[in-house]
Scaffold this motif. Structure first.
Motif, PDB file in Angstrom:
ATOM      1  N   SER A 167       0.808  -1.221   0.000  1.00 21.74           N
ATOM      2  CA  SER A 167       0.000   0.000   0.000  1.00 21.74           C
ATOM      3  C   SER A 167       0.844   1.276   0.000  1.00 21.74           C
ATOM      4  O   SER A 167       0.357   2.336  -0.370  1.00 21.74           O
ATOM      5  N   VAL A 168       2.116   1.172   0.413  1.00 21.88           N
ATOM      6  CA  VAL A 168       2.984   2.353   0.369  1.00 21.88           C
ATOM      7  C   VAL A 168       3.922   2.323  -0.837  1.00 21.88           C
ATOM      8  O   VAL A 168       4.650   3.276  -1.090  1.00 21.88           O
ATOM      9  N   TYR A 177       7.744   2.146   7.416  1.00 24.24           N
ATOM     10  CA  TYR A 177       7.949   2.498   8.823  1.00 24.24           C
ATOM     11  C   TYR A 177       7.524   3.942   9.103  1.00 24.24           C
ATOM     12  O   TYR A 177       6.882   4.226  10.108  1.00 24.24           O
ATOM     13  N   TYR A 178       7.885   4.841   8.201  1.00 19.79           N
ATOM     14  CA  TYR A 178       7.510   6.242   8.389  1.00 19.79           C
ATOM     15  C   TYR A 178       5.992   6.425   8.288  1.00 19.79           C
ATOM     16  O   TYR A 178       5.402   7.199   9.047  1.00 19.79           O
ATOM     17  N   GLU A 179       5.380   5.710   7.357  1.00 23.18           N
ATOM     18  CA  GLU A 179       3.925   5.818   7.216  1.00 23.18           C
ATOM     19  C   GLU A 179       3.223   5.269   8.451  1.00 23.18           C
ATOM     20  O   GLU A 179       2.249   5.842   8.951  1.00 23.18           O
ATOM     21  N   ALA A 186       3.518   8.926  16.114  1.00 25.22           N
ATOM     22  CA  ALA A 186       4.750   8.653  16.854  1.00 25.22           C
ATOM     23  C   ALA A 186       5.957   9.315  16.217  1.00 25.22           C
ATOM     24  O   ALA A 186       6.014   9.499  15.003  1.00 25.22           O
ATOM     25  N   SER A 187       6.938   9.630  17.043  1.00 25.72           N
ATOM     26  CA  SER A 187       8.238  10.081  16.542  1.00 25.72           C
ATOM     27  C   SER A 187       9.140   8.866  16.388  1.00 25.72           C
ATOM     28  O   SER A 187       8.906   7.821  17.002  1.00 25.72           O
ATOM     29  N   VAL A 188      10.171   9.004  15.579  1.00 23.69           N
ATOM     30  CA  VAL A 188      11.131   7.918  15.390  1.00 23.69           C
ATOM     31  C   VAL A 188      11.735   7.498  16.727  1.00 23.69           C
ATOM     32  O   VAL A 188      11.847   6.311  17.043  1.00 23.69           O
ATOM     33  N   GLN A 189      12.105   8.465  17.544  1.00 28.47           N
ATOM     34  CA  GLN A 189      12.783   8.194  18.816  1.00 28.47           C
ATOM     35  C   GLN A 189      11.907   7.421  19.806  1.00 28.47           C
ATOM     36  O   GLN A 189      12.416   6.737  20.693  1.00 28.47           O
ATOM     37  N   ALA A 206      15.525  -0.033   9.363  1.00 28.08           N
ATOM     38  CA  ALA A 206      14.942   0.663  10.515  1.00 28.08           C
ATOM     39  C   ALA A 206      16.026   1.314  11.378  1.00 28.08           C
ATOM     40  O   ALA A 206      15.880   2.457  11.824  1.00 28.08           O
ATOM     41  N   LYS A 207      17.102   0.590  11.594  1.00 25.84           N
ATOM     42  CA  LYS A 207      18.185   1.099  12.438  1.00 25.84           C
ATOM     43  C   LYS A 207      18.836   2.328  11.796  1.00 25.84           C
ATOM     44  O   LYS A 207      19.155   3.316  12.473  1.00 25.84           O
ATOM     45  N   ARG A 208      19.017   2.270  10.493  1.00 19.18           N
ATOM     46  CA  ARG A 208      19.638   3.379   9.761  1.00 19.18           C
ATOM     47  C   ARG A 208      18.831   4.668   9.899  1.00 19.18           C
ATOM     48  O   ARG A 208      19.382   5.765   9.894  1.00 19.18           O
ATOM     49  N   GLU A 209      17.506   4.526  10.060  1.00 20.53           N
ATOM     50  CA  GLU A 209      16.635   5.694  10.172  1.00 20.53           C
ATOM     51  C   GLU A 209      16.491   6.185  11.604  1.00 20.53           C
ATOM     52  O   GLU A 209      15.805   7.172  11.860  1.00 20.53           O
ATOM     53  N   GLY A 210      17.105   5.474  12.554  1.00 20.88           N
ATOM     54  CA  GLY A 210      17.077   5.927  13.943  1.00 20.88           C
ATOM     55  C   GLY A 210      16.011   5.304  14.825  1.00 20.88           C
ATOM     56  O   GLY A 210      15.841   5.715  15.976  1.00 20.88           O
TER      57      GLY A 210
END
Length: 212
Positions: free
Chosen positions: A138-139, A149-151, A158-161, A176-180
């Protein structure tokens, strides 16, 4: 895990479906009168997509019908497993209920199509643990990119952190790890030989949901 939000993968993470995918080729070919496939062919199809495997089967075994038709038949077999017999990994339900009681907002982000996710998780009695389900389909991007993950985080508010990502696939954990994001690596037999890599990538790991 002390985050307020959690995004779960489904296949190999929440549900024990990988062995069904791994045995799909043999299961399908048996319906076509081919009792077993060689180890050589099994190794050959391991990295292939469903459409690539279907094309190979048509060529190798002179199956009637197009590769597209074979792919559709194989997908229908997997659909039936999602709807009837793929189980939760032991301990998953208790873990999800624990997070829910702690006020963690959760969703599922998977490469599997949303209707199949819903049918499977409803049958297994855990659908109500999640705010929503979202598919890579869907994304428009797989988990080698962070779009899903961002969607999902956006829909959770939610925030990434503040967000934990639960994954059994190394490449998805890396994304996922690369994006924080906070990454929880889940043990799955298919990555046994690369478990040390997962431990290096993830912020924490779960070998067995029953002891998590």
């Amino acid at each position: 895990m002390n985050k307020k939000y959690a995004i779960f993968d489904m296949d190999g993470t929440l549900i024990d479906s990988m062995k069904y995918w791994q045995s799909l080729a043999g299961e399908y070919l048996k319906t076509k009168g081919i009792p077993e496939i060689s180890q050589e062919l099994f190794e050959k199809i391991k990295p292939m997509t469903m459409s690539e495997s279907a094309a190979l089967f048509v060529q190798e075994f002179h199956l009637s019908g197009t590769p597209k038709a074979v792919e559709e038949e194989m997908n229908q077999m997997m659909d039936l497993h999602y709807k009837s017999d793929i189980p939760l990994k032991p301990g998953v339900k208790a873990y999800l209920h624990k997070l829910k009681e702690e006020g963690v907002s959760m969703c599922v982000a998977s490469a599997t199509a949303e209707p199949l996710m819903e049918a499977c998780l409803r049958r297994l009695g855990v659908l109500d643990c999640f705010e929503f389900l979202i598919s890579c389909e869907s994304v428009g991007a797989g988990k080698d990119r962070p779009d899903v993950y961002y969607e999902a985080a956006k829909k959770l508010g939610a925030s990434v952190q503040d967000t934990a990502i639960y994954e059994d696939a190394l490449y998805a954990a890396r994304t996922a790890k690369r994006e924080g994001f906070y990454v929880v690596g889940i043990y799955e037999e298919s990555i046994a030989s690369r478990w040390e890599e997962m431990k290096e990538i993830a912020d924490e790991v779960i070998l067995d949901w029953r002891t998590a």
